[in-house]
Design a protein around this motif. Structure first.
Motif, PDB file in Angstrom:
ATOM      1  N   VAL A  27       0.861  -1.184   0.000  1.00  0.00           N
ATOM      2  CA  VAL A  27       0.000   0.000   0.000  1.00  0.00           C
ATOM      3  C   VAL A  27       0.893   1.228   0.000  1.00  0.00           C
ATOM      4  O   VAL A  27       1.996   1.220   0.559  1.00  0.00           O
ATOM      5  CB  VAL A  27      -0.932   0.048   1.226  1.00  0.00           C
ATOM      6  N   MET A  28       0.393   2.290  -0.651  1.00  0.00           N
ATOM      7  CA  MET A  28       1.122   3.551  -0.628  1.00  0.00           C
ATOM      8  C   MET A  28       0.548   4.431   0.470  1.00  0.00           C
ATOM      9  O   MET A  28      -0.653   4.641   0.545  1.00  0.00           O
ATOM     10  CB  MET A  28       1.050   4.265  -1.978  1.00  0.00           C
ATOM     11  N   ALA A  29       1.437   4.927   1.331  1.00  0.00           N
ATOM     12  CA  ALA A  29       1.025   5.831   2.398  1.00  0.00           C
ATOM     13  C   ALA A  29       1.090   7.273   1.906  1.00  0.00           C
ATOM     14  O   ALA A  29       1.543   7.546   0.791  1.00  0.00           O
ATOM     15  CB  ALA A  29       1.916   5.634   3.617  1.00  0.00           C
ATOM     16  N   GLU A  30       0.647   8.188   2.734  1.00  0.00           N
ATOM     17  CA  GLU A  30       0.605   9.601   2.328  1.00  0.00           C
ATOM     18  C   GLU A  30       1.982  10.238   2.237  1.00  0.00           C
ATOM     19  O   GLU A  30       2.099  11.386   1.789  1.00  0.00           O
ATOM     20  CB  GLU A  30      -0.303  10.386   3.281  1.00  0.00           C
ATOM     21  N   ASP A  31       3.030   9.505   2.653  1.00  0.00           N
ATOM     22  CA  ASP A  31       4.387  10.021   2.461  1.00  0.00           C
ATOM     23  C   ASP A  31       4.945   9.629   1.105  1.00  0.00           C
ATOM     24  O   ASP A  31       6.109   9.900   0.784  1.00  0.00           O
ATOM     25  CB  ASP A  31       5.314   9.540   3.582  1.00  0.00           C
ATOM     26  N   GLY A  32       4.120   8.929   0.278  1.00  0.00           N
ATOM     27  CA  GLY A  32       4.540   8.533  -1.057  1.00  0.00           C
ATOM     28  C   GLY A  32       5.340   7.253  -1.097  1.00  0.00           C
ATOM     29  O   GLY A  32       5.759   6.827  -2.180  1.00  0.00           O
ATOM     30  N   ILE A  55       9.957   6.940   7.433  1.00  0.00           N
ATOM     31  CA  ILE A  55      11.143   7.160   6.606  1.00  0.00           C
ATOM     32  C   ILE A  55      11.601   8.614   6.668  1.00  0.00           C
ATOM     33  O   ILE A  55      12.751   8.903   6.996  1.00  0.00           O
ATOM     34  CB  ILE A  55      10.871   6.772   5.132  1.00  0.00           C
ATOM     35  N   THR A  56      10.699   9.548   6.362  1.00  0.00           N
ATOM     36  CA  THR A  56      11.093  10.961   6.300  1.00  0.00           C
ATOM     37  C   THR A  56      10.976  11.671   7.642  1.00  0.00           C
ATOM     38  O   THR A  56      11.525  12.750   7.829  1.00  0.00           O
ATOM     39  CB  THR A  56      10.215  11.701   5.282  1.00  0.00           C
ATOM     40  N   ARG A  57      10.203  11.070   8.570  1.00  0.00           N
ATOM     41  CA  ARG A  57       9.924  11.661   9.881  1.00  0.00           C
ATOM     42  C   ARG A  57       9.101  12.945   9.794  1.00  0.00           C
ATOM     43  O   ARG A  57       9.000  13.698  10.764  1.00  0.00           O
ATOM     44  CB  ARG A  57      11.222  11.950  10.663  1.00  0.00           C
ATOM     45  N   GLU A  58       8.526  13.191   8.622  1.00  0.00           N
ATOM     46  CA  GLU A  58       7.636  14.344   8.466  1.00  0.00           C
ATOM     47  C   GLU A  58       6.198  13.911   8.739  1.00  0.00           C
ATOM     48  O   GLU A  58       5.850  12.732   8.653  1.00  0.00           O
ATOM     49  CB  GLU A  58       7.766  14.918   7.049  1.00  0.00           C
ATOM     50  N   GLU A  59       5.345  14.880   9.069  1.00  0.00           N
ATOM     51  CA  GLU A  59       3.949  14.574   9.362  1.00  0.00           C
ATOM     52  C   GLU A  59       3.283  13.910   8.164  1.00  0.00           C
ATOM     53  O   GLU A  59       3.571  14.244   7.011  1.00  0.00           O
ATOM     54  CB  GLU A  59       3.186  15.853   9.725  1.00  0.00           C
ATOM     55  N   MET A  60       2.397  12.963   8.440  1.00  0.00           N
ATOM     56  CA  MET A  60       1.657  12.304   7.365  1.00  0.00           C
ATOM     57  C   MET A  60       0.265  11.924   7.877  1.00  0.00           C
ATOM     58  O   MET A  60       0.025  11.851   9.082  1.00  0.00           O
ATOM     59  CB  MET A  60       2.396  11.061   6.873  1.00  0.00           C
ATOM     60  N   PRO A  66      -4.087   1.002  -2.108  1.00  0.00           N
ATOM     61  CA  PRO A  66      -3.529  -0.244  -2.656  1.00  0.00           C
ATOM     62  C   PRO A  66      -2.553   0.034  -3.793  1.00  0.00           C
ATOM     63  O   PRO A  66      -2.855   0.804  -4.708  1.00  0.00           O
ATOM     64  CB  PRO A  66      -4.768  -0.985  -3.171  1.00  0.00           C
ATOM     65  N   ALA A  67      -1.376  -0.581  -3.723  1.00  0.00           N
ATOM     66  CA  ALA A  67      -0.347  -0.401  -4.754  1.00  0.00           C
ATOM     67  C   ALA A  67      -0.334  -1.637  -5.644  1.00  0.00           C
ATOM     68  O   ALA A  67       0.586  -2.463  -5.581  1.00  0.00           O
ATOM     69  CB  ALA A  67       1.011  -0.152  -4.103  1.00  0.00           C
ATOM     70  N   ILE A  68      -1.367  -1.753  -6.475  1.00  0.00           N
ATOM     71  CA  ILE A  68      -1.557  -2.962  -7.277  1.00  0.00           C
ATOM     72  C   ILE A  68      -0.424  -3.166  -8.274  1.00  0.00           C
ATOM     73  O   ILE A  68       0.088  -4.273  -8.447  1.00  0.00           O
ATOM     74  CB  ILE A  68      -2.915  -2.895  -8.006  1.00  0.00           C
ATOM     75  N   GLN A  69      -0.007  -2.087  -8.931  1.00  0.00           N
ATOM     76  CA  GLN A  69       1.062  -2.207  -9.916  1.00  0.00           C
ATOM     77  C   GLN A  69       2.374  -2.635  -9.264  1.00  0.00           C
ATOM     78  O   GLN A  69       3.163  -3.389  -9.841  1.00  0.00           O
ATOM     79  CB  GLN A  69       1.251  -0.877 -10.653  1.00  0.00           C
TER      80      GLN A  69
END
Length: 252
Positions: A27-32, A55-60, A66-69
């Motif tokens: 799955v893709m989270a809001e941090d990309g 990973i980035t420690r920035e707010e998300m 879903p990251a089907i590809q």
């Protein structure tokens, strides 16, 4: 002397940065970033008051997509041998595990009581690729009971007694647990033995009854589904009770 940077693997951009494995349910989270769903959901659950990217420690935010590809790419690269080694081995283990899950559920849905009971156990503990779901576990134990599986009877009673996956109903749970123990469930007999020893489930402490049920759990029960740890605990408790009981009350 200059050194060449390590060669980049096709798997480097595909692995989950938390589990360090190829994600089965990416799955893709809001941090990309793409994660294994279970891993990022656990991160969100633990850090929901002050949620930042692992990973980035920035707010998300909490949304997951879903990251089907991403999954399709992993599947293609593993099947073609481009990704190999431990990463591919673990992925293929999950593929086989998924096949076994589907086979078990197919048998359970077709009315096989033993498969129903097994599905309940696996959902209850999150075993063998099954996602932990106490409500589904109870439902499968109930279905197993309905087709006459005594082990399902025992586990359904236990769930009612503890409010696990279903609203707690003490009298109903006790009825099914005692019924299963009487029919030879060593798990149910063990649970009753420990309940009488500790005064659980509304019972008065009764060492004689505890000894009786624990002995039954360790005997030649027709329905053996008590874990090894439970068997060891029953044996240890029985030895303690017999050692402290008056000679006239200890059973042989």
């Amino acid at each position: 002397m200059s050194t060449n940077p390590p060669k980049k693997s096709p798997a480097d951009d595909l692995i989950c940065p938390i589990s360090l494995e190829l994600p089965w349910e990416p799955v893709m989270a809001e941090d990309g970033r793409v994660y294994e769903r279970e891993c990022i959901e656990e991160h969100i659950k633990k850090n929901h008051h002050n949620l930042t990217s692992p990973i980035t420690r920035e707010e998300m935010g909490t949304r997951l997509f879903p990251a089907i590809q991403h999954r399709n790419t992993i599947e293609t690269l593993v099947e073609s041998g481009v990704i190999d080694g431990d990463l591919a081995d673990k992925w293929n283990e999950k593929v086989e595990q998924k096949k076994e899950m589907e086979k078990l559920l197919k048998k359970a849905e077709a009315g096989d009581g033993s498969a129903m009971y097994s599905a309940g156990i696996k959902y209850g503990s999150g075993l063998d690729g099954f996602k932990k779901d106490k409500k589904l576990a109870f439902q499968w134990h109930k279905k197993a009971h309905e087709v006459g599986d005594v082990r399902g009877n025992a586990l359904m009673g236990w769930c009612y007694l503890h409010g696990t996956g279903v609203a707690k109903q003490h009298s109903l749970g006790l009825f099914y647990l005692i019924d299963a123990a009487s029919q030879g469930s060593n798990f149910a007999a063990y649970d009753l033995g420990m309940a009488f020893d500790n005064g659980n489930y509304g019972f008065n402490v009764d060492k004689t009854e505890s000894i009786r049920w624990l002995e039954k759990s360790l005997g030649n029960c027709p329905h053996m589904h008590l874990a090894v740890s439970g068997t060891n605990e029953a044996r240890q408790k029985l030895d303690e009770l017999k050692a402290s009981a008056p000679a006239s009350s200890a059973t042989s």
